[in-house]
Design a protein around this motif. Structure first.
Motif, PDB file in Angstrom:
ATOM      1  N   UNK A   7       2.093   7.126   5.463  1.00  0.00           N
ATOM      2  CA  UNK A   7       1.543   6.142   6.376  1.00  0.00           C
ATOM      3  C   UNK A   7       1.353   4.819   5.658  1.00  0.00           C
ATOM      4  N   UNK A   8       0.921   3.826   6.425  1.00  0.00           N
ATOM      5  CA  UNK A   8       0.811   2.469   5.874  1.00  0.00           C
ATOM      6  C   UNK A   8      -0.365   2.316   4.921  1.00  0.00           C
ATOM      7  N   UNK A   9      -1.239   3.292   4.908  1.00  0.00           N
ATOM      8  CA  UNK A   9      -2.376   3.234   4.001  1.00  0.00           C
ATOM      9  C   UNK A   9      -3.584   2.549   4.622  1.00  0.00           C
ATOM     10  N   UNK A  10      -4.750   2.941   4.156  1.00  0.00           N
ATOM     11  CA  UNK A  10      -6.019   2.335   4.562  1.00  0.00           C
ATOM     12  C   UNK A  10      -6.696   1.812   3.308  1.00  0.00           C
ATOM     13  N   UNK A  11      -6.913   0.509   3.263  1.00  0.00           N
ATOM     14  CA  UNK A  11      -7.614  -0.074   2.114  1.00  0.00           C
ATOM     15  C   UNK A  11      -9.095  -0.122   2.431  1.00  0.00           C
TER      16      UNK A  11
ATOM     17  N   UNK B 241       0.801  -1.210   0.000  1.00  0.00           N
ATOM     18  CA  UNK B 241       0.000   0.000   0.000  1.00  0.00           C
ATOM     19  C   UNK B 241       0.839   1.268   0.000  1.00  0.00           C
ATOM     20  N   UNK B 242       1.752   1.354   0.951  1.00  0.00           N
ATOM     21  CA  UNK B 242       2.443   2.630   1.137  1.00  0.00           C
ATOM     22  C   UNK B 242       3.725   2.714   0.316  1.00  0.00           C
ATOM     23  N   UNK B 243       3.909   3.784  -0.431  1.00  0.00           N
ATOM     24  CA  UNK B 243       5.173   3.977  -1.142  1.00  0.00           C
ATOM     25  C   UNK B 243       6.317   4.190  -0.164  1.00  0.00           C
TER      26      UNK B 243
ATOM     27  N   UNK C 160      -4.073   7.309   1.734  1.00  0.00           N
ATOM     28  CA  UNK C 160      -2.758   7.450   2.355  1.00  0.00           C
ATOM     29  C   UNK C 160      -2.566   8.849   2.903  1.00  0.00           C
TER      30      UNK C 160
ATOM     31  N   UNK D 298      -6.047  -0.053   9.033  1.00  0.00           N
ATOM     32  CA  UNK D 298      -5.285  -0.475   7.871  1.00  0.00           C
ATOM     33  C   UNK D 298      -6.213  -0.925   6.743  1.00  0.00           C
TER      34      UNK D 298
ATOM     35  N   UNK E  18      -7.354   2.915  -1.839  1.00  0.00           N
ATOM     36  CA  UNK E  18      -6.391   3.030  -0.744  1.00  0.00           C
ATOM     37  C   UNK E  18      -6.252   4.516  -0.435  1.00  0.00           C
TER      38      UNK E  18
END
Lengths: 110, 115
Positions: free
Chosen positions: B107-111, A41-43, B92, B9, B90
């Motif tokens: 950040x780690x992102x939210x799907x 997900x994160x770059x 971010x 997440x 996603x």
């Protein structure tokens, strides 16, 4: 409108090959060009380039910027399967906002 | 560098509901950014969140749909309101660090999946 174009869109290579990813841009107020690796997900930040002709290097990865021709390349030597990812190019302009290209999807086969 | 904690997440939500995504940074930062990445697409900036002022939205994004809070220099939230399946993406958060805010960390992102 700022524009970032990456090529190729996708690429399949064998382990050990060397690859070159391209990024061209059109921006009105260029500040920097950044490369990212996106696996899930994160770059993940790779490089930031601000000056022409100065190569940035990190292990098997290197990148260089040409501000006259408005492009950058990202080189990966001796590729490994762990290099498989989407590589994103982004250009910073104006008020620190980034314009991203569509990315190059790299697949390294064993 | 900056360490950014984003949550949740992932989530699966019913259409018509709202989801708030949180982003916590381990240091004070002036500017925080929210991006969306739709399936197969690159990252698109939704808005810039500055502490103490209204967020600045990019073309195509409005505050009613994506309200943002920035109560202090280490925290921000993005709400996706009245969700539809087209909001499945996603999301971010990002911060710029360094003397020119140019080294952007994510950040780690939210799907998010809207059903």
């Amino acid at each position: 409108e700022d524009k970032v174009v990456q090529s190729p869109l996708s690429l399949v290579v064998h382990e050990g090959d060397t690859v070159t990813l391209n990024c061209s841009y059109e921006v009105t107020n260029f500040r920097s060009l950044l490369w990212y690796k996106q696996e899930k997900k994160a770059p993940t930040f790779l490089f930031m380039l601000t000056s022409s002709g100065i190569e940035k290097k990190s292990g098997r990865l290197s990148s260089i910027l040409d501000k006259k021709e408005l492009f950058s390349i990202l080189n990966i030597t001796a590729t490994q399967t762990g290099d498989s990812a989407v590589y994103l190019c982004a250009v910073e302009s104006g008020y620190s906002t980034l314009t991203f290209g569509k990315g190059t999807m790299l697949l390294v086969s064993p | 560098s900056a360490v950014i904690s984003q949550k949740p997440s992932r989530d699966i939500c019913q259409r018509g509901t709202s989801l708030t995504i949180q982003c916590q940074v381990d240091s004070q930062v002036t500017m925080m950014f929210w991006y969306r990445q739709q399936p197969g697409q690159s990252l698109t900036l939704i808005a810039t969140a500055n502490q103490g002022s209204e967020a600045t939205y990019e073309s195509g994004f409005v505050i009613d749909k994506f309200p943002i809070s920035r109560p202090n220099l280490t925290f921000s939230t993005l709400t996706v309101s009245n969700m539809s399946p087209e909001d499945s993406s996603i999301y971010l958060c990002s911060v710029g660090v360094g003397s020119m805010n140019t080294e952007a960390f994510f950040g780690q992102g939210t799907r998010l999946t809207v059903v």
